[in-house]
Scaffold this motif. Structure first.
Motif, mmCIF file in Angstrom:
data_model
loop_
_atom_site.group_PDB
_atom_site.id
_atom_site.type_symbol
_atom_site.label_atom_id
_atom_site.label_comp_id
_atom_site.label_asym_id
_atom_site.label_seq_id
_atom_site.Cartn_x
_atom_site.Cartn_y
_atom_site.Cartn_z
ATOM 1 N N PRO A 109 114.261 11.500 27.650
ATOM 2 C CA PRO A 109 113.283 11.766 26.586
ATOM 3 C C PRO A 109 113.790 11.331 25.210
ATOM 4 C CG PRO A 109 113.857 13.757 27.830
ATOM 5 C CD PRO A 109 114.877 12.729 28.156
ATOM 6 N N THR A 110 112.906 10.728 24.431
ATOM 7 C CA THR A 110 113.306 10.299 23.076
ATOM 8 C C THR A 110 112.403 10.879 21.987
ATOM 9 O OG1 THR A 110 111.992 8.284 23.192
ATOM 10 C CG2 THR A 110 114.272 8.121 23.972
ATOM 11 N N THR A 111 111.512 11.799 22.348
ATOM 12 C CA THR A 111 110.788 12.583 21.331
ATOM 13 C C THR A 111 111.021 14.053 21.686
ATOM 14 O OG1 THR A 111 108.696 12.852 22.532
ATOM 15 C CG2 THR A 111 108.941 10.830 21.229
ATOM 16 N N TYR A 112 110.276 14.951 21.015
ATOM 17 C CA TYR A 112 110.478 16.382 21.244
ATOM 18 C C TYR A 112 109.335 17.005 22.041
ATOM 19 C CZ TYR A 112 113.538 15.101 17.389
ATOM 20 O OH TYR A 112 114.451 14.466 16.598
ATOM 21 N N ALA A 113 108.621 16.167 22.814
ATOM 22 C CA ALA A 113 107.450 16.671 23.545
ATOM 23 C C ALA A 113 107.823 17.739 24.582
ATOM 24 C CB ALA A 113 106.720 15.513 24.224
ATOM 25 N N GLY A 114 108.992 17.617 25.198
ATOM 26 C CA GLY A 114 109.462 18.646 26.141
ATOM 27 C C GLY A 114 108.842 18.572 27.531
ATOM 28 N N SER A 115 108.018 17.568 27.759
ATOM 29 C CA SER A 115 107.306 17.459 29.043
ATOM 30 C C SER A 115 108.253 17.406 30.240
ATOM 31 C CB SER A 115 106.432 16.199 28.999
ATOM 32 O OG SER A 115 105.908 15.898 30.243
ATOM 33 N N GLU A 116 109.426 16.794 30.040
ATOM 34 C CA GLU A 116 110.387 16.635 31.145
ATOM 35 C C GLU A 116 110.846 17.975 31.720
ATOM 36 O OE1 GLU A 116 110.848 15.792 27.999
ATOM 37 O OE2 GLU A 116 112.370 17.212 27.332
ATOM 38 N N MET A 117 110.710 19.062 30.941
ATOM 39 C CA MET A 117 111.176 20.373 31.404
ATOM 40 C C MET A 117 110.062 21.176 32.071
ATOM 41 S SD MET A 117 114.426 20.714 30.753
ATOM 42 C CE MET A 117 114.881 22.427 30.595
ATOM 43 N N THR A 118 108.883 20.596 32.174
ATOM 44 C CA THR A 118 107.780 21.355 32.767
ATOM 45 C C THR A 118 107.345 20.741 34.101
ATOM 46 O OG1 THR A 118 105.765 20.204 32.002
ATOM 47 C CG2 THR A 118 106.904 21.596 30.390
ATOM 48 N N ASN A 119 106.613 21.542 34.861
ATOM 49 C CA ASN A 119 106.013 21.014 36.096
ATOM 50 C C ASN A 119 104.526 20.716 35.862
ATOM 51 O OD1 ASN A 119 105.053 23.575 35.850
ATOM 52 N ND2 ASN A 119 105.650 24.279 37.879
ATOM 53 N N ILE A 120 104.171 20.531 34.590
ATOM 54 C CA ILE A 120 102.764 20.268 34.246
ATOM 55 C C ILE A 120 102.528 18.753 34.232
ATOM 56 C CG2 ILE A 120 100.955 20.585 32.508
ATOM 57 C CD1 ILE A 120 102.680 22.956 31.416
ATOM 58 N N TRP A 121 101.520 18.320 34.952
ATOM 59 C CA TRP A 121 101.147 16.904 34.928
ATOM 60 C C TRP A 121 99.760 16.788 34.307
ATOM 61 C CZ3 TRP A 121 96.625 15.980 37.467
ATOM 62 C CH2 TRP A 121 96.247 16.914 38.446
ATOM 63 N N GLY A 122 99.454 15.593 33.814
ATOM 64 C CA GLY A 122 98.119 15.334 33.262
ATOM 65 C C GLY A 122 97.760 13.880 33.507
ATOM 66 N N ILE A 123 96.543 13.648 33.954
ATOM 67 C CA ILE A 123 96.060 12.279 34.185
ATOM 68 C C ILE A 123 94.638 12.200 33.646
ATOM 69 C CG2 ILE A 123 95.452 10.531 35.933
ATOM 70 C CD1 ILE A 123 97.622 11.711 37.740
ATOM 71 N N THR A 124 94.343 11.097 32.925
ATOM 72 C CA THR A 124 93.007 10.958 32.342
ATOM 73 C C THR A 124 92.203 9.927 33.117
ATOM 74 O OG1 THR A 124 93.902 11.513 30.188
ATOM 75 C CG2 THR A 124 91.736 10.485 30.202
ATOM 76 N N GLU A 125 91.032 10.341 33.557
ATOM 77 C CA GLU A 125 90.144 9.446 34.287
ATOM 78 C C GLU A 125 88.742 9.638 33.734
ATOM 79 O OE1 GLU A 125 90.715 9.990 38.477
ATOM 80 O OE2 GLU A 125 90.103 7.944 38.897
ATOM 81 N N GLU A 126 88.082 8.530 33.429
ATOM 82 C CA GLU A 126 86.727 8.582 32.861
ATOM 83 C C GLU A 126 86.634 9.591 31.718
ATOM 84 O OE1 GLU A 126 84.311 9.195 36.290
ATOM 85 O OE2 GLU A 126 84.801 7.214 37.069
ATOM 86 N N ASN A 127 87.527 9.428 30.740
ATOM 87 C CA ASN A 127 87.543 10.254 29.532
ATOM 88 C C ASN A 127 87.772 11.747 29.767
ATOM 89 O OD1 ASN A 127 87.196 8.130 27.796
ATOM 90 N ND2 ASN A 127 84.951 8.201 27.987
ATOM 91 N N ARG A 128 88.238 12.108 30.932
ATOM 92 C CA ARG A 128 88.494 13.520 31.195
ATOM 93 C C ARG A 128 89.943 13.692 31.634
ATOM 94 N NH1 ARG A 128 87.059 18.233 34.181
ATOM 95 N NH2 ARG A 128 87.456 17.227 36.163
ATOM 96 N N LYS A 129 90.666 14.521 30.900
ATOM 97 C CA LYS A 129 92.072 14.731 31.272
ATOM 98 C C LYS A 129 92.167 15.921 32.223
ATOM 99 C CE LYS A 129 96.727 15.026 29.401
ATOM 100 N NZ LYS A 129 97.556 14.848 28.224
ATOM 101 N N VAL A 130 92.693 15.654 33.402
ATOM 102 C CA VAL A 130 92.879 16.733 34.376
ATOM 103 C C VAL A 130 94.365 17.091 34.349
ATOM 104 C CG1 VAL A 130 92.653 17.391 36.800
ATOM 105 C CG2 VAL A 130 91.040 15.769 35.788
ATOM 106 N N THR A 131 94.656 18.381 34.324
ATOM 107 C CA THR A 131 96.059 18.803 34.331
ATOM 108 C C THR A 131 96.300 19.790 35.473
ATOM 109 O OG1 THR A 131 95.628 20.636 32.820
ATOM 110 C CG2 THR A 131 96.332 18.569 31.819
#
Ligand code: NAD
Length: 354
Positions: free
Chosen positions: A116-138
């Motif tokens: 990681p090179t920003t402070y988003a912290g995503s690497e420490m979570t089991n949360i995923w998100g994918i955007t399809e047809e303008n809708r982000k599913v997590t």
């Protein structure tokens, strides 16, 4: 003391200046030898550093990671991985790149190593998100937790002040919502307190001296602990509001968090006084919400929704979208009070209870 439950995530962390050089040994340990590097177009320089370190083990670079992980991007990267017969991915960059690595783990079972090179912290979570047809599913799934995380503060030296401020506030948000809650978890809180201490102390130091590697290391560590708190803790109104603005108006992720955080803290302060007082104590301020608002100003992060392109007429729509979500929040959420919160955030007013 109240009872609690805590479920750890399978984190493997290496932290320290220059530790990116340990990547070849980590790959060997896991039997990976055909690496697809992931980055955003802007992170090619850091990606090339990793390519140089890994040499022939790198079979390709996919440098088209995008904010909010569009499904089309996931499919393009997966195609490249299949054509090259990759046995793992290494994502180097912020939450967008980490998110792509996670999506490839989720959909294509490709193990991921995160740098990681920003402070988003995503690497420490089991949360995923994918955007399809303008809708982000997590969703949450342990399969997306990177097999190894390498935090090398030297790779963050190029992160400009315009990203440092909002990204640091984004990390603060992950920690704050897990202290300013009516359901505190002592293990999560301890990581969240550590995060707030280091981020609030060292973020301004990076702004005043961008070469201060010690300050950069402390904020990166704080962000890691904030991600850990989010990963094993919870979200509330704040994250739903950020999701609303990101999904509906495509606002930038970190800035949206930075702007809304003080207002969502003020909204919940009445029923989360123990937690908000704790945050104020750590930050050495009288009022947590105002302290966070002042910190955002100090580090040059935007403090109003209008600064990131939101129009006054968008606020009603945001209330409607947010109210359609199920919001798990300490303080009851009503449309009128939410509208007032957003009005305050729109103007960048000093946060107050709504
Ligand atoms: P980002 O990854 O898009 O990075 C922001 C910008 O910073 C990009 O232009 C990138 O190229 C640049 N950048 C990154 N590292 C740099 C460096 N060292 N030097 C110079 N520039 C650099 O944005 P972000 O804020 O890190 O992450 C946001 C995304 O992460 C969103 O999609 C969000 O939903 C997701 N996220 C997910 C979780 C989770 O738990 N799943 C948690 C937090 C954020």
């Amino acid at each position: 003391m109240m009872g609690f439950e805590y479920n750890a995530l399978p984190w493997n962390i290496i932290f320290g200046a220059g530790t990116v050089k340990k990547l070849p040994a980590e790959l060997k340990k896991r039997g990976y030898s055909k690496v697809l590097i992931l980055s955003t177009p802007g992170q090619k320089e850091n990606a090339n550093k990793v390519i140089k370190i890994l040499g022939a083990q790198v079979i390709g670079l996919f440098d088209k990671a995008k904010m909010h992980v569009p499904m089309k991007t996931v499919e393009s990267a997966a195609l490249m991985a299949a054509e090259l017969d990759a046995d793992c991915t290494v994502s180097i960059g912020g939450g967008s790149t980490t998110g792509l690595g996670k999506a490839l783990s989720l959909k294509y079972n490709l193990p991921n190593i995160a740098i990681p090179t920003t402070y988003a912290g995503s690497e420490m979570t089991n949360i995923w998100g994918i955007t399809e047809e303008n809708r982000k599913v997590t969703g949450r799934d342990d399969v997306v937790v990177p097999r190894q995380i390498i935090y090398d503060p030297e790779l963050t030296l190029t992160l400009p002040a315009s990203i440092v401020g909002p990204s640091g506030l984004n990390a603060m948000a992950q920690a704050v919502v897990n202290i300013a809650t009516d359901m505190p978890n002592p293990i999560v809180s301890s990581m969240a307190c550590e995060a707030i201490k280091f981020i609030s102390t060292y973020l301004p130091k990076i702004i005043s001296d961008p070469t201060d590697i010690d300050a950069r290391a402390h904020v990166l560590y704080g962000a890691s602990m904030a991600g850990a708190a989010l990963g094993t803790g919870t979200t509330s109104l704040h994250h739903k509001l950020c999701h609303t603005f990101g999904g509906t108006f495509n606002t930038p992720h970190a800035e949206t968090h930075a702007i809304l955080l003080p207002h969502s803290v003020a909204y919940n302060a009445r029923v989360t006084s123990i937690g908000t007082n704790k945050i104020a104590e750590i930050m050495q301020v009288k009022n947590a919400a105002i302290g966070i608002h002042e910190l955002a100003k100090k580090v040059g992060s935007p403090t109003s929704l209008k600064e990131i392109g939101i129009k006054k007429e968008d606020l009603d729509k945001a209330v409607t979208v947010a109210m359609e979500m199920s919001i798990n929040n300490p303080e009851p959420v009503t449309a009128d009070r939410l509208r007032q919160l957003l009005e305050n955030a729109y103007h960048g007013h000093v946060p107050s209870a709504c």
